[in-house]
Design a protein around this motif. Structure first.
Motif, PDB file in Angstrom:
ATOM      1  N   VAL A  29      11.705  12.808  62.450  1.00 28.17           N
ATOM      2  CA  VAL A  29      12.621  12.363  61.399  1.00 28.17           C
ATOM      3  C   VAL A  29      12.961  13.525  60.470  1.00 28.17           C
ATOM      4  O   VAL A  29      14.111  13.713  60.049  1.00 28.17           O
ATOM      5  N   LEU A  30      11.956  14.338  60.178  1.00 32.57           N
ATOM      6  CA  LEU A  30      12.162  15.521  59.346  1.00 32.57           C
ATOM      7  C   LEU A  30      13.071  16.529  60.055  1.00 32.57           C
ATOM      8  O   LEU A  30      14.030  17.052  59.469  1.00 32.57           O
ATOM      9  N   ALA A  31      12.780  16.799  61.325  1.00 36.48           N
ATOM     10  CA  ALA A  31      13.559  17.772  62.081  1.00 36.48           C
ATOM     11  C   ALA A  31      15.010  17.344  62.244  1.00 36.48           C
ATOM     12  O   ALA A  31      15.916  18.193  62.254  1.00 36.48           O
ATOM     13  N   LEU A  32      15.254  16.042  62.358  1.00 36.06           N
ATOM     14  CA  LEU A  32      16.610  15.545  62.552  1.00 36.06           C
ATOM     15  C   LEU A  32      17.400  15.417  61.248  1.00 36.06           C
ATOM     16  O   LEU A  32      18.540  14.966  61.254  1.00 36.06           O
ATOM     17  N   GLY A  33      16.792  15.789  60.142  1.00 37.20           N
ATOM     18  CA  GLY A  33      17.498  15.776  58.860  1.00 37.20           C
ATOM     19  C   GLY A  33      17.862  14.392  58.385  1.00 37.20           C
ATOM     20  O   GLY A  33      18.947  14.174  57.814  1.00 37.20           O
ATOM     21  N   ALA A  34      16.956  13.446  58.589  1.00 35.49           N
ATOM     22  CA  ALA A  34      17.226  12.062  58.207  1.00 35.49           C
ATOM     23  C   ALA A  34      17.267  11.884  56.696  1.00 35.49           C
ATOM     24  O   ALA A  34      16.783  12.724  55.931  1.00 35.49           O
ATOM     25  N   GLU A  35      17.845  10.759  56.299  1.00 40.26           N
ATOM     26  CA  GLU A  35      17.792  10.320  54.913  1.00 40.26           C
ATOM     27  C   GLU A  35      17.135   8.955  54.868  1.00 40.26           C
ATOM     28  O   GLU A  35      17.354   8.119  55.752  1.00 40.26           O
TER      29      GLU A  35
ATOM     30  N   ALA B 267      14.794  13.560  53.984  1.00 36.76           N
ATOM     31  CA  ALA B 267      13.475  13.619  54.615  1.00 36.76           C
ATOM     32  C   ALA B 267      12.665  14.799  54.093  1.00 36.76           C
ATOM     33  O   ALA B 267      11.442  14.711  53.960  1.00 36.76           O
ATOM     34  N   ASP B 268      13.342  15.906  53.756  1.00 36.78           N
ATOM     35  CA  ASP B 268      12.637  17.075  53.214  1.00 36.78           C
ATOM     36  C   ASP B 268      11.896  16.748  51.919  1.00 36.78           C
ATOM     37  O   ASP B 268      10.919  17.413  51.572  1.00 36.78           O
ATOM     38  N   ASP B 269      12.368  15.736  51.191  1.00 36.95           N
ATOM     39  CA  ASP B 269      11.757  15.376  49.906  1.00 36.95           C
ATOM     40  C   ASP B 269      10.956  14.080  49.973  1.00 36.95           C
ATOM     41  O   ASP B 269      10.391  13.658  48.953  1.00 36.95           O
ATOM     42  N   PHE B 270      10.922  13.450  51.129  1.00 36.45           N
ATOM     43  CA  PHE B 270      10.298  12.134  51.238  1.00 36.45           C
ATOM     44  C   PHE B 270       8.779  12.215  51.276  1.00 36.45           C
ATOM     45  O   PHE B 270       8.078  11.436  50.626  1.00 36.45           O
ATOM     46  N   PHE B 271       8.235  13.173  52.025  1.00 37.16           N
ATOM     47  CA  PHE B 271       6.787  13.287  52.176  1.00 37.16           C
ATOM     48  C   PHE B 271       6.239  14.187  51.069  1.00 37.16           C
ATOM     49  O   PHE B 271       6.552  15.368  50.999  1.00 37.16           O
TER      50      PHE B 271
ATOM     51  N   LEU C  74      10.932   0.918  51.359  1.00 41.02           N
ATOM     52  CA  LEU C  74      11.806   1.659  52.271  1.00 41.02           C
ATOM     53  C   LEU C  74      12.599   0.637  53.074  1.00 41.02           C
ATOM     54  O   LEU C  74      12.023  -0.286  53.655  1.00 41.02           O
ATOM     55  N   THR C  75      13.924   0.779  53.110  1.00 38.39           N
ATOM     56  CA  THR C  75      14.751  -0.208  53.814  1.00 38.39           C
ATOM     57  C   THR C  75      15.463   0.352  55.037  1.00 38.39           C
ATOM     58  O   THR C  75      15.662  -0.360  56.019  1.00 38.39           O
ATOM     59  N   GLN C  76      15.857   1.632  55.010  1.00 39.02           N
ATOM     60  CA  GLN C  76      16.606   2.209  56.123  1.00 39.02           C
ATOM     61  C   GLN C  76      16.206   3.653  56.378  1.00 39.02           C
ATOM     62  O   GLN C  76      15.816   4.374  55.446  1.00 39.02           O
ATOM     63  N   ILE C  77      16.341   4.042  57.632  1.00 40.31           N
ATOM     64  CA  ILE C  77      16.260   5.451  58.030  1.00 40.31           C
ATOM     65  C   ILE C  77      17.618   5.808  58.599  1.00 40.31           C
ATOM     66  O   ILE C  77      18.079   5.195  59.570  1.00 40.31           O
ATOM     67  N   ARG C  78      18.284   6.785  58.008  1.00 35.04           N
ATOM     68  CA  ARG C  78      19.632   7.184  58.413  1.00 35.04           C
ATOM     69  C   ARG C  78      19.562   8.569  59.059  1.00 35.04           C
ATOM     70  O   ARG C  78      19.210   9.548  58.396  1.00 35.04           O
ATOM     71  N   ILE C  79      19.902   8.630  60.340  1.00 37.88           N
ATOM     72  CA  ILE C  79      19.743   9.863  61.110  1.00 37.88           C
ATOM     73  C   ILE C  79      21.100  10.375  61.568  1.00 37.88           C
ATOM     74  O   ILE C  79      21.835   9.656  62.266  1.00 37.88           O
ATOM     75  N   PRO C  80      21.471  11.602  61.195  1.00 39.33           N
ATOM     76  CA  PRO C  80      22.725  12.177  61.708  1.00 39.33           C
ATOM     77  C   PRO C  80      22.668  12.294  63.237  1.00 39.33           C
ATOM     78  O   PRO C  80      21.630  12.651  63.804  1.00 39.33           O
ATOM     79  N   LYS C  81      23.767  11.973  63.879  1.00 38.09           N
ATOM     80  CA  LYS C  81      23.797  12.076  65.339  1.00 38.09           C
ATOM     81  C   LYS C  81      23.680  13.535  65.777  1.00 38.09           C
ATOM     82  O   LYS C  81      24.337  14.415  65.219  1.00 38.09           O
TER      83      LYS C  81
ATOM     84  N   GLY D 123      -0.635  20.117  58.222  1.00 40.40           N
ATOM     85  CA  GLY D 123      -0.761  20.136  56.778  1.00 40.40           C
ATOM     86  C   GLY D 123      -0.971  18.723  56.284  1.00 40.40           C
ATOM     87  O   GLY D 123      -1.195  17.803  57.073  1.00 40.40           O
ATOM     88  N   SER D 124      -0.865  18.527  54.989  1.00 42.93           N
ATOM     89  CA  SER D 124      -1.066  17.193  54.432  1.00 42.93           C
ATOM     90  C   SER D 124       0.145  16.288  54.629  1.00 42.93           C
ATOM     91  O   SER D 124       0.072  15.086  54.394  1.00 42.93           O
ATOM     92  N   THR D 125       1.267  16.883  55.053  1.00 41.53           N
ATOM     93  CA  THR D 125       2.480  16.135  55.370  1.00 41.53           C
ATOM     94  C   THR D 125       3.086  16.717  56.644  1.00 41.53           C
ATOM     95  O   THR D 125       2.724  17.827  57.061  1.00 41.53           O
ATOM     96  N   PRO D 126       4.032  16.009  57.277  1.00 45.10           N
ATOM     97  CA  PRO D 126       4.814  16.659  58.334  1.00 45.10           C
ATOM     98  C   PRO D 126       5.543  17.861  57.750  1.00 45.10           C
ATOM     99  O   PRO D 126       5.923  17.862  56.573  1.00 45.10           O
ATOM    100  N   LEU D 127       5.761  18.881  58.574  1.00 46.04           N
ATOM    101  CA  LEU D 127       6.356  20.120  58.088  1.00 46.04           C
ATOM    102  C   LEU D 127       7.602  20.471  58.893  1.00 46.04           C
ATOM    103  O   LEU D 127       7.689  20.176  60.083  1.00 46.04           O
ATOM    104  N   ARG D 128       8.533  21.124  58.241  1.00 46.92           N
ATOM    105  CA  ARG D 128       9.731  21.655  58.894  1.00 46.92           C
ATOM    106  C   ARG D 128       9.595  23.167  58.980  1.00 46.92           C
ATOM    107  O   ARG D 128       9.366  23.845  57.984  1.00 46.92           O
ATOM    108  N   ALA D 129       9.723  23.722  60.178  1.00 45.77           N
ATOM    109  CA  ALA D 129       9.545  25.160  60.404  1.00 45.77           C
ATOM    110  C   ALA D 129      10.891  25.865  60.289  1.00 45.77           C
ATOM    111  O   ALA D 129      11.476  26.322  61.283  1.00 45.77           O
TER     112      ALA D 129
END
Length: 285
Positions: free
Chosen positions: A129-135, A150-154, A168-175, A220-226
């Motif tokens: 979810v983080l890698a896909l740039g979700a909201e 997602a970068d600010d969620f965790f 939390l109601t929705q996960i919005r993922i760019p195609k 780490g303590s959260t999922p990470l984006r490299a």
């Protein structure tokens, strides 16, 4: 063990669920699929006086398309994600990660939103979810909603941007149509939590990597984006040597745990190996 006694509330709307949370405050716990909460209750690691079950709120489940965005309801079970052609076509990384989660029984009960809010760094949903740039869409009192990247969620271990009295109601993922993807997970035994895992999505154009997204699980303590690795991959041919050089520093700045499954240095080595494998597999389609 048997859980401590508690009252049970099963609202049928988001508004009613939020009202129940407002009424009971810290004494309430939210039940989604229950795959994380129920063991905690049985071990009496948490003893809420009220459990608010979201399972009857129809508006929180389902997968739809809104233009270039896939919208996944927070109460959508893993199995529905796996069955969705929309997700596999336009956000294949999430499908591949969910396929590694536990077993069919868990995948039919566990929910995507429940896993994200639980925020276990070894869970397999956060990194893709983080890698896909979700909201992430969060509902609060009075019908208010807010959207968090997602970068600010965790925020920390088992801690997210979802505050007290919110849902939390929705996960919005760019195609990511046309992107290759792969989820490389390392475990000692089948169905285990990830010791380390890497989520990679890659777009190849003209024989070189045009865009790359890489997420790390349990580093780490959260999922990470490299992000440094993502930038280093752009413009390189998807060959073993080129990718090996680009991902060499993927573990820099991470803080993986040390436990019975492996020391931190071991996990850093694993992350480097798994990232190379994941990127190469994703670049291959």
């Amino acid at each position: 063990m048997i859980p401590a006694s508690f009252d049970y509330v099963a609202p049928t709307t988001v508004a009613d669920a939020l009202a129940a949370l407002a009424e009971h405050g810290d004494d309430a716990k939210v039940l989604a699929g229950g795959q994380s909460l129920l063991p905690i209750l049985r071990m009496r690691l948490n003893t809420p006086s009220v459990v608010v079950d979201l399972g009857r709120i129809a508006e929180l489940a389902g997968i739809t398309e809104e233009g270039d965005t896939i919208v996944i309801g927070a109460m959508t079970p893993y199995a529905a994600v796996l069955a969705s052609e929309v997700v596999s076509t336009h956000a294949g990384l999430l499908s591949k990660a969910v396929a590694t989660v536990a077993d069919p029984q868990i995948r039919h009960r566990g929910t995507v939103g429940g896993a994200l809010v639980h925020a276990d760094p070894a869970g397999d949903v956060g990194a893709p979810v983080l890698a896909l740039g979700a909201e992430l869409v969060i509902a609060g009192a009075g019908g208010t909603t807010r959207t968090v990247a997602a970068d600010d969620f965790f925020e920390d271990l088992f801690t997210t941007a979802v505050g007290d009295g919110e849902l939390l109601t929705q996960i919005r993922i760019p195609k990511h149509t046309g992107w290759g993807s792969h989820y490389e997970k390392f475990v000692r035994v089948s169905h285990q939590w990830s010791i380390v895992a890497v989520a990679a999505a890659v777009r190849v154009d003209g024989g070189s990597i045009a865009e790359a997204r890489v997420g790390l699980t349990n580093m780490g303590s959260t999922p990470l984006r490299a992000k440094a690795v993502e930038a280093a991959l752009v413009g390189r041919a998807p060959t073993d040597q080129a990718v090996r050089e680009a991902v060499a520093g993927v573990a820099e700045g991470t803080n993986p745990p040390s436990d019975l499954n492996g020391a931190a240095d071991y996990r850093k080595h694993l992350a480097t190996v798994l990232t190379r494998r994941a990127v190469l597999a994703a670049a291959g389609g």
